[in-house]
Design a protein around this motif. Sequence first.
Motif, PDB file in Angstrom:
ATOM      1  N   GLU A 121       3.840 -83.651-114.195  1.00  0.00           N
ATOM      2  CA  GLU A 121       4.137 -82.232-113.978  1.00  0.00           C
ATOM      3  C   GLU A 121       3.744 -81.796-112.567  1.00  0.00           C
ATOM      4  O   GLU A 121       4.483 -81.052-111.912  1.00  0.00           O
ATOM      5  CB  GLU A 121       3.410 -81.378-115.026  1.00  0.00           C
ATOM      6  CG  GLU A 121       3.926 -81.519-116.447  1.00  0.00           C
ATOM      7  CD  GLU A 121       3.529 -82.849-117.089  1.00  0.00           C
ATOM      8  OE1 GLU A 121       4.237 -83.278-118.036  1.00  0.00           O
ATOM      9  OE2 GLU A 121       2.528 -83.461-116.636  1.00  0.00           O
ATOM     10  N   THR A 122       2.598 -82.260-112.080  1.00  0.00           N
ATOM     11  CA  THR A 122       2.175 -81.913-110.714  1.00  0.00           C
ATOM     12  C   THR A 122       3.128 -82.488-109.687  1.00  0.00           C
ATOM     13  O   THR A 122       3.492 -81.823-108.719  1.00  0.00           O
ATOM     14  CB  THR A 122       0.742 -82.417-110.460  1.00  0.00           C
ATOM     15  OG1 THR A 122      -0.160 -81.725-111.325  1.00  0.00           O
ATOM     16  CG2 THR A 122       0.333 -82.193-109.017  1.00  0.00           C
ATOM     17  N   VAL A 123       3.546 -83.717-109.906  1.00  0.00           N
ATOM     18  CA  VAL A 123       4.506 -84.340-108.986  1.00  0.00           C
ATOM     19  C   VAL A 123       5.799 -83.519-108.948  1.00  0.00           C
ATOM     20  O   VAL A 123       6.360 -83.265-107.875  1.00  0.00           O
ATOM     21  CB  VAL A 123       4.788 -85.801-109.402  1.00  0.00           C
ATOM     22  CG1 VAL A 123       5.906 -86.388-108.539  1.00  0.00           C
ATOM     23  CG2 VAL A 123       3.523 -86.636-109.266  1.00  0.00           C
ATOM     24  N   ALA A 124       6.257 -83.083-110.111  1.00  0.00           N
ATOM     25  CA  ALA A 124       7.491 -82.300-110.157  1.00  0.00           C
ATOM     26  C   ALA A 124       7.305 -80.921-109.540  1.00  0.00           C
ATOM     27  O   ALA A 124       8.147 -80.451-108.754  1.00  0.00           O
ATOM     28  CB  ALA A 124       7.958 -82.164-111.612  1.00  0.00           C
ATOM     29  N   ASP A 125       6.198 -80.252-109.869  1.00  0.00           N
ATOM     30  CA  ASP A 125       5.994 -78.871-109.415  1.00  0.00           C
ATOM     31  C   ASP A 125       5.707 -78.785-107.917  1.00  0.00           C
ATOM     32  O   ASP A 125       6.216 -77.895-107.229  1.00  0.00           O
ATOM     33  CB  ASP A 125       4.837 -78.228-110.189  1.00  0.00           C
ATOM     34  CG  ASP A 125       5.165 -77.978-111.647  1.00  0.00           C
ATOM     35  OD1 ASP A 125       6.359 -78.025-111.996  1.00  0.00           O
ATOM     36  OD2 ASP A 125       4.224 -77.752-112.430  1.00  0.00           O
ATOM     37  N   VAL A 126       4.887 -79.695-107.408  1.00  0.00           N
ATOM     38  CA  VAL A 126       4.438 -79.587-106.014  1.00  0.00           C
ATOM     39  C   VAL A 126       5.277 -80.460-105.086  1.00  0.00           C
ATOM     40  O   VAL A 126       5.673 -80.018-104.001  1.00  0.00           O
ATOM     41  CB  VAL A 126       2.947 -79.956-105.891  1.00  0.00           C
ATOM     42  CG1 VAL A 126       2.481 -79.800-104.438  1.00  0.00           C
ATOM     43  CG2 VAL A 126       2.088 -79.090-106.809  1.00  0.00           C
ATOM     44  N   LEU A 127       5.568 -81.682-105.497  1.00  0.00           N
ATOM     45  CA  LEU A 127       6.265 -82.617-104.621  1.00  0.00           C
ATOM     46  C   LEU A 127       7.768 -82.678-104.890  1.00  0.00           C
ATOM     47  O   LEU A 127       8.501 -83.347-104.152  1.00  0.00           O
ATOM     48  CB  LEU A 127       5.652 -84.009-104.750  1.00  0.00           C
ATOM     49  CG  LEU A 127       4.144 -84.087-104.409  1.00  0.00           C
ATOM     50  CD1 LEU A 127       3.621 -85.489-104.654  1.00  0.00           C
ATOM     51  CD2 LEU A 127       3.877 -83.648-102.976  1.00  0.00           C
ATOM     52  N   LYS A 128       8.208 -82.003-105.950  1.00  0.00           N
ATOM     53  CA  LYS A 128       9.642 -81.824-106.244  1.00  0.00           C
ATOM     54  C   LYS A 128      10.374 -83.146-106.490  1.00  0.00           C
ATOM     55  O   LYS A 128      11.523 -83.324-106.108  1.00  0.00           O
ATOM     56  CB  LYS A 128      10.341 -81.058-105.104  1.00  0.00           C
ATOM     57  CG  LYS A 128       9.637 -79.775-104.683  1.00  0.00           C
ATOM     58  CD  LYS A 128       9.450 -78.815-105.834  1.00  0.00           C
ATOM     59  CE  LYS A 128       8.765 -77.525-105.379  1.00  0.00           C
ATOM     60  NZ  LYS A 128       8.427 -76.629-106.530  1.00  0.00           N
ATOM     61  N   THR A 129       9.673 -84.079-107.122  1.00  0.00           N
ATOM     62  CA  THR A 129      10.303 -85.360-107.420  1.00  0.00           C
ATOM     63  C   THR A 129       9.603 -85.980-108.614  1.00  0.00           C
ATOM     64  O   THR A 129       8.932 -85.279-109.379  1.00  0.00           O
ATOM     65  CB  THR A 129      10.284 -86.284-106.180  1.00  0.00           C
ATOM     66  OG1 THR A 129      11.021 -87.458-106.450  1.00  0.00           O
ATOM     67  CG2 THR A 129       8.867 -86.631-105.756  1.00  0.00           C
TER      68      THR A 129
END
Length: 410
Positions: A257-265
């Motif tokens: 979820e953090t990868v998706a929310d912050v790094l957009k991938t």
Amino acid sequence: MSDVDDLAERVEEGELRLHELEAHADEATAAEVRRLLVERRTGAALDTVGDYAFAPEDAVGSNIENLVGGAQVPMGVVGPVRINADDPDGAVSGDKYLPMATTEGALVASVNRGCAAIRAGGGATARVLKNAMTRAPVFRVADVGEAAETAAWVREHTDDLAGTAEATTSHGELREATPYVVGDSVFVRFAYDTKDAMGMNMATIATQEAAEHIEAETPAELVALSGNLCSDKKPAAVNAVNGRGRTVSADVTLSRETVADVLKTTPEAIAEANTRKNLVGSAKAGSLGFNAHAANTVAAAFLATGQDIAQVVEGANAITTVDVRDGGDTLYASLTIASLEVGTVGGGTKLPTQAEALDVVGVRGGGSPPGANADALAEVITTAALGGELSLLGALASSHLASAHEELGR
């Protein structure tokens, strides 16, 4: 005629040379004379160069020669980046800000995004794994027999060499003296714990005494105090393997979820980008650095905090690793910098702008115990550089790199 005009005329007539001006005027006046001469000879205007904040008498001799003024580089800040919050055995613990001086648009924003990801993931763990500033003189011998004799003596008398070297400093400690033989040349790579100093001068002075001791006890004759096996300010495998200055590692685990929310991938996309770019691509290129752009953060932090900027060469000697774990639920990432050469005393750290930047990190001056502040600075820089790695890998994996640079003005 003013003192400035008079001194400028004496230089133009050949009576004085540029580097002799401080013998005839204070440091500020000498700098003004040089600016005037440069303006006359080049047609450049140096008004901004002459508008600087540090006291010239504090810089001349210890930091600069032929002073004309100061160079201003925009400074930003990243953070807070959370380090060792749940594992306070590192040199630093908690939320830290890092000043970065750069002219590269998008860099601070990118590193800051990576720091936000680290913060959202609960923070990174960072450790200084080794502290060993090196200097490696080269000696001449008659033949391989004398080379072997000299190398054996060095290995058997490291304690004697430590006593000789450490007599030159109240802080430095000799940790290793390793001989290397190439025909009729003998190199000895001395490695020192230099505490809170970056330590290059300390190591050089100590090694001079140790080298004279070797000359007195063996057939070897000193050719050069630096034989390039150190290896200072050059890409070198010996630094990648054995380290130089601080060897530092930082890592973090991020949720999907953090990868998706912050790094957009996704974790998988970042892992693939790291493998194909940082590992395979670097190997194909014959690179000593297996990372995305660690030198960007290192250079900007060095400029801000008064480090020797040329040693960013060694700071680029870093490896980034990425794994997808827990059945795809988490992303593990690490950055290990083999040779990060930093100090919080000496060199440029005493200049006012750089001292203020060190205050932001909370590491100005000597630490308690000695070496603690430089260790802390190394951990903060490495963790921020890990954030930079994550952010760039994320941008590449999501095809956002070009648009980010276009938007942020590089």
